[in-house]
Write a protein that holds these residues in place. Sequence first.
Motif, PDB file in Angstrom:
ATOM      1  N   ASP A 219     -16.182  -1.245   5.817  1.00  0.00           N
ATOM      2  CA  ASP A 219     -15.656  -1.263   4.448  1.00  0.00           C
ATOM      3  C   ASP A 219     -15.409   0.152   3.932  1.00  0.00           C
ATOM      4  N   LEU A 220     -16.337   1.065   4.222  1.00  0.00           N
ATOM      5  CA  LEU A 220     -16.178   2.443   3.764  1.00  0.00           C
ATOM      6  C   LEU A 220     -14.995   3.112   4.444  1.00  0.00           C
ATOM      7  N   ALA A 221     -14.856   2.890   5.754  1.00  0.00           N
ATOM      8  CA  ALA A 221     -13.724   3.477   6.480  1.00  0.00           C
ATOM      9  C   ALA A 221     -12.404   2.923   5.971  1.00  0.00           C
ATOM     10  N   PHE A 225      -9.509   5.246   4.384  1.00  0.00           N
ATOM     11  CA  PHE A 225      -8.168   5.273   4.970  1.00  0.00           C
ATOM     12  C   PHE A 225      -7.119   4.868   3.940  1.00  0.00           C
ATOM     13  N   ARG A 226      -7.411   3.849   3.156  1.00  0.00           N
ATOM     14  CA  ARG A 226      -6.461   3.384   2.152  1.00  0.00           C
ATOM     15  C   ARG A 226      -6.223   4.453   1.086  1.00  0.00           C
ATOM     16  N   ALA A 227      -7.268   5.170   0.710  1.00  0.00           N
ATOM     17  CA  ALA A 227      -7.154   6.158  -0.362  1.00  0.00           C
ATOM     18  C   ALA A 227      -6.422   7.422   0.070  1.00  0.00           C
ATOM     19  N   ARG A 231      -4.172  11.781   5.419  1.00  0.00           N
ATOM     20  CA  ARG A 231      -5.177  12.624   6.066  1.00  0.00           C
ATOM     21  C   ARG A 231      -5.294  12.301   7.554  1.00  0.00           C
ATOM     22  N   TYR A 232      -4.971  11.073   7.918  1.00  0.00           N
ATOM     23  CA  TYR A 232      -5.154  10.606   9.292  1.00  0.00           C
ATOM     24  C   TYR A 232      -3.834  10.434  10.032  1.00  0.00           C
ATOM     25  N   LEU A 233      -2.768  10.158   9.300  1.00  0.00           N
ATOM     26  CA  LEU A 233      -1.459   9.931   9.910  1.00  0.00           C
ATOM     27  C   LEU A 233      -0.389  10.583   9.048  1.00  0.00           C
TER      28      LEU A 233
END
Length: 254
Positions: A219-221, A225-227, A231-233
């Motif tokens: 849930d935290l990840a 990622f949604r927020a 940052r990741y892609l």
Amino acid sequence: MRAVILAGGEGRRLRPATLTVPKPLMPLDGIPILHIILTQLKGAGFTHVTLSLGYRAHMIRASFGGNRWSGLELDFSLEQEPLGTAGPLALLPPFEDSTLVMNADLLTDIDFADLWSRHKKSQAAATIALSRQDIDIAHGVVELDDERRVTDFREKPRLSFLASGGIYVLEPSLLRFVPPRGRHDMPALLDRARADGERIEGYVIEGDWRDIGTPEQLDLATATFRADRARYLDRRAAAELYAATSASTGAVGG
């Protein structure tokens, strides 16, 4: 550049969700974590990825629809029984060059290209990606000597340490330390290599690193990622990933 992703675990701590969906296909904001990892590897210059599969292997293979996915060459290795984090390497052909090996349940913004470059410039047989972790202790911590005298007393300290990130770059020479059969884990493999005189180095991840091993961590990840997906892609990679995922969703079955 080649990578091996260890994606054969049952994800017991994530049950009941993993009773129907294998952990590598757990979605973060609608995108399977394994697809995010592969997209990051492609962006870092990797061209060939081997997926080491076990639990619900057919679902993971179906999510890619073949041996090419989003420009990556894929192949698959199947465990007949759980082999740990190093045992699956014994099932693969010998490495021809440096190879990145990592777990399939990680959300991280690690710079894979920099990790690879640092390793190639070193004289190390293996490089371990490390994550800085802090734990706040809710009590005063007391240390005693052999005569039970108090030598230190710290009130609610914060303990800091470097944890293995489940991401490694290995040289072909390391494979000689992998037993030919049975379950074996990466710490034991690297300990055997160190005892034999091989150089093992660490690479500290300066950004984010999370596993998704429990419902709370997942849930935290997902929220992270949604927020801050950028940052990741990057934008282009994210668009390609969503398109690729949408095209393959119908191929995944129970």
